[in-house]
Design a protein around this motif. Sequence first.
Motif, mmCIF file in Angstrom:
data_model
loop_
_atom_site.group_PDB
_atom_site.id
_atom_site.type_symbol
_atom_site.label_atom_id
_atom_site.label_comp_id
_atom_site.label_asym_id
_atom_site.label_seq_id
_atom_site.Cartn_x
_atom_site.Cartn_y
_atom_site.Cartn_z
ATOM 1 N N LEU A 1 0.861 -1.333 -0.110
ATOM 2 C CA LEU A 1 -0.110 -0.144 0.060
ATOM 3 C C LEU A 1 0.775 1.230 -0.028
ATOM 4 N N PRO A 2 0.376 2.486 -0.287
ATOM 5 C CA PRO A 2 1.306 3.579 -0.523
ATOM 6 C C PRO A 2 1.635 3.935 0.895
ATOM 7 N N SER A 3 2.899 4.546 0.805
ATOM 8 C CA SER A 3 3.405 5.105 1.996
ATOM 9 C C SER A 3 2.638 6.586 2.502
ATOM 10 N N PRO A 4 2.928 7.257 3.567
ATOM 11 C CA PRO A 4 2.402 8.359 3.878
ATOM 12 C C PRO A 4 2.598 9.461 3.021
ATOM 13 N N HIS A 5 3.858 9.513 2.250
ATOM 14 C CA HIS A 5 3.972 10.696 1.186
ATOM 15 C C HIS A 5 3.576 10.549 0.047
ATOM 16 N N ALA A 6 2.857 9.375 -0.205
ATOM 17 C CA ALA A 6 2.440 9.100 -1.523
ATOM 18 C C ALA A 6 1.110 10.242 -2.091
ATOM 19 N N LYS A 7 1.147 10.515 -3.258
ATOM 20 C CA LYS A 7 0.224 11.236 -3.820
ATOM 21 C C LYS A 7 -1.092 10.318 -4.073
ATOM 22 N N LEU A 8 -2.387 10.680 -3.776
ATOM 23 C CA LEU A 8 -3.274 9.878 -3.957
ATOM 24 C C LEU A 8 -4.391 10.808 -4.797
ATOM 25 N N THR A 9 -4.853 10.042 -6.002
ATOM 26 C CA THR A 9 -5.606 10.879 -6.782
ATOM 27 C C THR A 9 -6.542 9.841 -7.552
ATOM 28 N N GLY A 10 -7.598 10.511 -7.995
ATOM 29 C CA GLY A 10 -8.607 9.694 -8.547
ATOM 30 C C GLY A 10 -8.289 9.617 -10.085
ATOM 31 N N PRO A 11 -9.289 8.963 -10.592
ATOM 32 C CA PRO A 11 -10.617 8.630 -10.254
ATOM 33 C C PRO A 11 -10.549 7.172 -9.541
ATOM 34 N N THR A 12 -11.771 6.918 -8.559
ATOM 35 C CA THR A 12 -11.823 5.797 -8.137
ATOM 36 C C THR A 12 -11.950 4.622 -9.186
ATOM 37 N N PHE A 13 -11.844 3.345 -8.658
ATOM 38 C CA PHE A 13 -12.321 2.241 -9.567
ATOM 39 C C PHE A 13 -13.545 2.353 -10.209
ATOM 40 N N VAL A 14 -14.423 2.602 -9.293
ATOM 41 C CA VAL A 14 -15.913 2.594 -9.771
ATOM 42 C C VAL A 14 -16.091 3.749 -10.952
ATOM 43 N N GLU A 15 -15.481 4.888 -10.587
ATOM 44 C CA GLU A 15 -15.605 5.985 -11.566
ATOM 45 C C GLU A 15 -14.833 5.856 -12.901
ATOM 46 N N TRP A 16 -13.724 5.053 -12.929
ATOM 47 C CA TRP A 16 -13.104 4.812 -13.703
ATOM 48 C C TRP A 16 -13.543 3.601 -14.552
ATOM 49 N N LEU A 17 -14.584 2.728 -14.086
ATOM 50 C CA LEU A 17 -15.126 1.697 -14.632
ATOM 51 C C LEU A 17 -16.467 2.274 -15.226
ATOM 52 N N ASP A 18 -17.041 3.242 -14.755
ATOM 53 C CA ASP A 18 -18.157 3.861 -15.457
ATOM 54 C C ASP A 18 -17.843 4.732 -16.694
ATOM 55 N N ALA A 19 -16.441 5.292 -16.550
ATOM 56 C CA ALA A 19 -16.289 5.983 -17.819
ATOM 57 C C ALA A 19 -15.777 5.341 -18.964
ATOM 58 N N GLN A 20 -15.463 4.093 -18.661
ATOM 59 C CA GLN A 20 -15.247 3.038 -19.788
ATOM 60 C C GLN A 20 -16.328 2.820 -20.446
ATOM 61 N N GLU A 21 -17.571 2.693 -19.945
ATOM 62 C CA GLU A 21 -18.724 2.178 -20.467
ATOM 63 C C GLU A 21 -19.550 3.358 -20.885
ATOM 64 N N GLY A 22 -18.987 4.472 -20.575
ATOM 65 C CA GLY A 22 -19.955 5.657 -20.950
ATOM 66 C C GLY A 22 -19.836 6.055 -22.380
#
Length: 249
Positions: free
Chosen positions: A228-249
């Motif tokens: 899993l990412p370390s505390p210094h990691a940059k965390l950014t979207g999209p979430t998996f569900v958002e990404w999945l919905d965009a693939q089918e959009g």
Amino acid sequence: MSKFAVAGATGRLGRHVVDVLTERGHHVVPMSRATGVDVVTGEGLAQALAGAEGIIDVASWHGSEQEAATEFFRVSARNLHEASRQAGVARITAASIIGADKATAGFLAAKKVHEELLLAGPLPVRLLRAAQFHEFVGQLLDWQQSDVVHLPALPTQLVACRTVAEELVDLAVAHQDPGPPIPEIAGPRKEIMADAARLLAARRGIEVVGVDGSGMPDAEIAAAGAFLPSPHAKLTGPTFVEWLDAQEG
């Protein structure tokens, strides 16, 4: 704008790196066997790197076997450093995987060797460690080719390939080296791989059964969150569900 050569340009991540560089006005030289450049044999490297300011290395081995992957990364790192030195390239920027430094077996252990070899070479190297890609979930389903797929119920923090490509290009063009620790990028939320796969599988009419990961390389430390990412990691979207919905959009 600058000229960048992209190793692994036709791969899952490489295609996005080429797109991001192009959109930002950079001159891009795609390097892959499909474009006549082979980072293992060295074919076409000298020509591809002529006049390039930097290399973005996202070339990867196509399987999970540790020995074969390690050999690929060993040879590619050596060839990229040597050809880059001769061509006057300023630096190499490369993608790696979060947790590679903790790995003891499997593909991640091969990436650990890759990191070490890149950093030991004559050129300056910038690394970006990324979480597993959203796109990797579908690959896991494809590999088993079954209506019932068994996948590890291990923690992950999935991130989109496009998001990683943007961060990798930012790192490649930055005037200042980020210095330690090695930067990381991951998705916005912790997930269980089997649960994420179940969301995609439901849309394909496939059943996913979560398993404990026994027999997988480093499953015990993975279960404890080592990848899993370390505390210094940059965390950014999209979430998996958002990404999945965009693939089918």
